[in-house]
Design a protein around this motif. Structure first.
Motif, PDB file in Angstrom:
ATOM      1  N   TYR A  20      -6.480 -55.349  24.733  1.00  0.00           N
ATOM      2  CA  TYR A  20      -5.144 -55.917  24.513  1.00  0.00           C
ATOM      3  C   TYR A  20      -5.049 -56.584  23.148  1.00  0.00           C
ATOM      4  O   TYR A  20      -3.984 -56.593  22.525  1.00  0.00           O
ATOM      5  N   PHE A  21      -6.155 -57.134  22.659  1.00  0.00           N
ATOM      6  CA  PHE A  21      -6.189 -57.708  21.315  1.00  0.00           C
ATOM      7  C   PHE A  21      -5.743 -56.673  20.284  1.00  0.00           C
ATOM      8  O   PHE A  21      -4.882 -56.936  19.438  1.00  0.00           O
ATOM      9  N   PHE A  22      -6.321 -55.472  20.359  1.00  0.00           N
ATOM     10  CA  PHE A  22      -5.975 -54.442  19.377  1.00  0.00           C
ATOM     11  C   PHE A  22      -4.597 -53.854  19.651  1.00  0.00           C
ATOM     12  O   PHE A  22      -3.906 -53.426  18.716  1.00  0.00           O
ATOM     13  N   SER A  23      -4.181 -53.836  20.904  1.00  0.00           N
ATOM     14  CA  SER A  23      -2.823 -53.408  21.217  1.00  0.00           C
ATOM     15  C   SER A  23      -1.805 -54.312  20.525  1.00  0.00           C
ATOM     16  O   SER A  23      -0.842 -53.841  19.911  1.00  0.00           O
ATOM     17  N   ALA A  24      -2.020 -55.635  20.622  1.00  0.00           N
ATOM     18  CA  ALA A  24      -1.099 -56.582  19.998  1.00  0.00           C
ATOM     19  C   ALA A  24      -1.178 -56.513  18.478  1.00  0.00           C
ATOM     20  O   ALA A  24      -0.155 -56.633  17.783  1.00  0.00           O
ATOM     21  N   LEU A  25      -2.369 -56.312  17.938  1.00  0.00           N
ATOM     22  CA  LEU A  25      -2.514 -56.173  16.489  1.00  0.00           C
ATOM     23  C   LEU A  25      -1.717 -54.968  15.988  1.00  0.00           C
ATOM     24  O   LEU A  25      -0.982 -55.061  14.998  1.00  0.00           O
ATOM     25  N   LEU A  26      -1.832 -53.851  16.692  1.00  0.00           N
ATOM     26  CA  LEU A  26      -1.094 -52.651  16.308  1.00  0.00           C
ATOM     27  C   LEU A  26       0.410 -52.842  16.468  1.00  0.00           C
ATOM     28  O   LEU A  26       1.203 -52.303  15.696  1.00  0.00           O
ATOM     29  N   ARG A  27       0.794 -53.614  17.481  1.00  0.00           N
ATOM     30  CA  ARG A  27       2.217 -53.889  17.690  1.00  0.00           C
ATOM     31  C   ARG A  27       2.798 -54.666  16.511  1.00  0.00           C
ATOM     32  O   ARG A  27       3.890 -54.376  16.033  1.00  0.00           O
ATOM     33  N   ALA A  28       2.057 -55.665  16.034  1.00  0.00           N
ATOM     34  CA  ALA A  28       2.608 -56.601  15.054  1.00  0.00           C
ATOM     35  C   ALA A  28       2.311 -56.231  13.609  1.00  0.00           C
ATOM     36  O   ALA A  28       2.887 -56.824  12.698  1.00  0.00           O
ATOM     37  N   ILE A  29       1.447 -55.266  13.377  1.00  0.00           N
ATOM     38  CA  ILE A  29       0.976 -55.002  12.019  1.00  0.00           C
ATOM     39  C   ILE A  29       2.092 -54.515  11.097  1.00  0.00           C
ATOM     40  O   ILE A  29       2.026 -54.692   9.874  1.00  0.00           O
ATOM     41  N   THR A  30       3.147 -53.947  11.659  1.00  0.00           N
ATOM     42  CA  THR A  30       4.256 -53.455  10.835  1.00  0.00           C
ATOM     43  C   THR A  30       4.899 -54.577  10.048  1.00  0.00           C
ATOM     44  O   THR A  30       5.371 -54.365   8.922  1.00  0.00           O
ATOM     45  N   ALA A  31       4.958 -55.788  10.627  1.00  0.00           N
ATOM     46  CA  ALA A  31       5.566 -56.917   9.919  1.00  0.00           C
ATOM     47  C   ALA A  31       4.797 -57.217   8.638  1.00  0.00           C
ATOM     48  O   ALA A  31       5.389 -57.388   7.559  1.00  0.00           O
ATOM     49  N   THR A  32       3.474 -57.278   8.724  1.00  0.00           N
ATOM     50  CA  THR A  32       2.659 -57.575   7.545  1.00  0.00           C
ATOM     51  C   THR A  32       2.692 -56.430   6.547  1.00  0.00           C
ATOM     52  O   THR A  32       2.704 -56.654   5.327  1.00  0.00           O
ATOM     53  N   LEU A  33       2.699 -55.199   7.039  1.00  0.00           N
ATOM     54  CA  LEU A  33       2.692 -54.035   6.151  1.00  0.00           C
ATOM     55  C   LEU A  33       4.082 -53.662   5.637  1.00  0.00           C
ATOM     56  O   LEU A  33       4.195 -52.749   4.814  1.00  0.00           O
ATOM     57  N   SER A  34       5.117 -54.344   6.130  1.00  0.00           N
ATOM     58  CA  SER A  34       6.488 -53.940   5.771  1.00  0.00           C
ATOM     59  C   SER A  34       6.725 -53.900   4.260  1.00  0.00           C
ATOM     60  O   SER A  34       7.355 -52.941   3.771  1.00  0.00           O
ATOM     61  N   PRO A  35       6.238 -54.871   3.454  1.00  0.00           N
ATOM     62  CA  PRO A  35       6.466 -54.740   2.008  1.00  0.00           C
ATOM     63  C   PRO A  35       5.764 -53.513   1.411  1.00  0.00           C
ATOM     64  O   PRO A  35       6.326 -52.830   0.553  1.00  0.00           O
TER      65      PRO A  35
END
Length: 409
Positions: A20-35
């Motif tokens: 679940y840790f990596f599931s949540a990381l993958l869920r949220a990573i778009t915010a950090t990578l958005s720029p």
């Protein structure tokens, strides 16, 4: 009910928590990578919202069949099968050459990790008592917050060193490790003799018709789904476009927001058993606590760029006050018999993540629409998030209004 020994329950929890840790990381990573993704693929707000929402589109598509699979085949078989899809999605994302490929890979990732919370919740319904279920759920969400923390500054630091594409190869390897751990640690499953037939429409009809489920649906869609949408995407563009943060400052802000959520869910896990013993139901806590999120979000929207220096603590407080609605998910599972727990939890998860998709993409559409009318970024973001706030308040109103009709639940 086949309760697990304490030591076994801890090992099983940790195996699921790692995934679940990596599931949540993958869920949220778009915010950090958005720029980075916006610059490399020339994305607008609509594209960015759709890309982030693609995860939740794939996630939502599996929920109804997954509920039947969980009840019939158990958490271990289901999560292992789906994680293999997420692994392929990570590799595909790393190789994407355009927006369509990115979106398709995000959909695969979302579908593949879609059992990472539902599998342990379904198992907990059989393996743990009521107070332990609430604690395990809160601490699983805490693990998700830890994954979101890892998606902020650590990702921000790694991308210049490794590049975002190799990062996704590493995430694919991590998912493979999670699969091995789950295969070794999670108990086998046998469906109860009176379990509904797989794919039974009648069993899902019983879930959708249940008054308690209907009462919890609007707040799950808008408040819970909206919390995830803000935390995993729109918090960062808000800090950049409205408050004037740099990409690094926004990633730092999101890091602290997720740290606050980690602490919040840790606290819920500590206090939930005591609250249950004292008769504080999920419904009462939601009714008392959720309005604070409306007040805080209204302050954020009205203040706009005037709240620049306090944007991070303000958004963190909003997310923390929204956490009251997280109590609805285990409460829905416990409102149904064990034979329907997988279907009930997956159906409610579908509600939540359909809400995430609609809110993420909807805010992007509204931002672009207001900009097209000639308004600036600040006004566009204020309008879009203001509409979202109105939807949350309407959902809460239904939650309060439905109470007299659901006394039998």
């Amino acid at each position: 009910m086949n309760l697990l020994p304490r030591r076994t329950a801890i090992v099983v929890f940790l195996a699921f928590a790692f995934a679940y840790f990596f599931s949540a990381l993958l869920r949220a990573i778009t915010a950090t990578l958005s720029p980075v993704l916006t610059a490399e693929f020339s994305l607008n707000a609509r594209d960015l919202g759709l890309l982030a929402g693609g995860y939740f589109l794939g996630f939502s598509a599996t929920q109804l069949p997954m509920g039947a699979w969980l009840d019939r085949h158990g958490p271990r078989k289901v999560i292992l099968s789906l994680l293999s899809v997420a692994l392929v999605g990570c590799v595909a994302f790393s190789l994407a050459g355009g927006f369509s490929a990115l979106l398709g890979a995000r959909v695969l990732i979302g579908a593949g990790v879609s059992a990472c919370l539902m599998a342990p919740l379904t198992g907990n319904r059989r393996w743990l008592d009521a107070s332990a279920q609430l604690r395990a759920n809160s601490w699983m969400l805490m693990t998700g917050s830890l994954g979101m923390v890892a998606s902020t500054l650590p990702v921000q630091w790694l991308v210049p060193l490794l590049g975002w594409r190799p990062l996704f190869w590493g995430l694919a390897v991590a998912l493979a490790v999670a699969m091995v751990w789950i295969a070794m640690a999670v108990p086998a499953w046998s469906a109860p003799e009176n379990a509904p037939a797989e794919g039974s429409e009648a069993s899902y009809a019983a879930v959708w018709r249940h008054p308690y489920f209907r009462r919890m649906t609007p707040i799950g869609f808008f408040s819970y789904g909206g919390l995830i949408a803000m935390q995993t995407l729109w918090a960062v563009p808000w800090m950049i476009k409205v408050c004037g943060y740099s990409a690094a400052q926004a990633a730092t802000g999101l890091f602290w927001i997720n740290v606050c959520m980690l602490g919040t869910f840790w606290t819920w896990g500590l206090v939930n058993p005591a609250l249950v013993r004292r008769g504080f139901t999920a419904e009462r806590l939601i009714a008392w606590g959720l309005p604070f999120s409306f007040i805080l979000l209204a302050i954020i929207v009205i203040a706009g760029d005037g709240l620049s220096t306090l944007a991070t603590p303000a958004i963190a407080l909003y997310c923390m006050s929204c956490s009251f609605v997280s109590l609805a998910q285990p409460a829905v599972g416990m409102a149904f018999p064990q034979t329907l727990a997988g279907r009930a939890l997956s159906a409610y998860n579908l509600v939540i993540f359909a809400g995430v998709f609609v809110v993420q993409w909807g805010i992007g559409l509204l931002i672009d629409g207001v900009r097209a009318l000639g308004f600036g970024d600040v006004a566009a973001y204020q309008t879009a998030v203001g509409v979202f706030l109105a939807c949350c308040m309407a959902a809460y109103g239904y939650f309060l209004w439905a109470k007299p009709h659901n006394q039998g639940s």
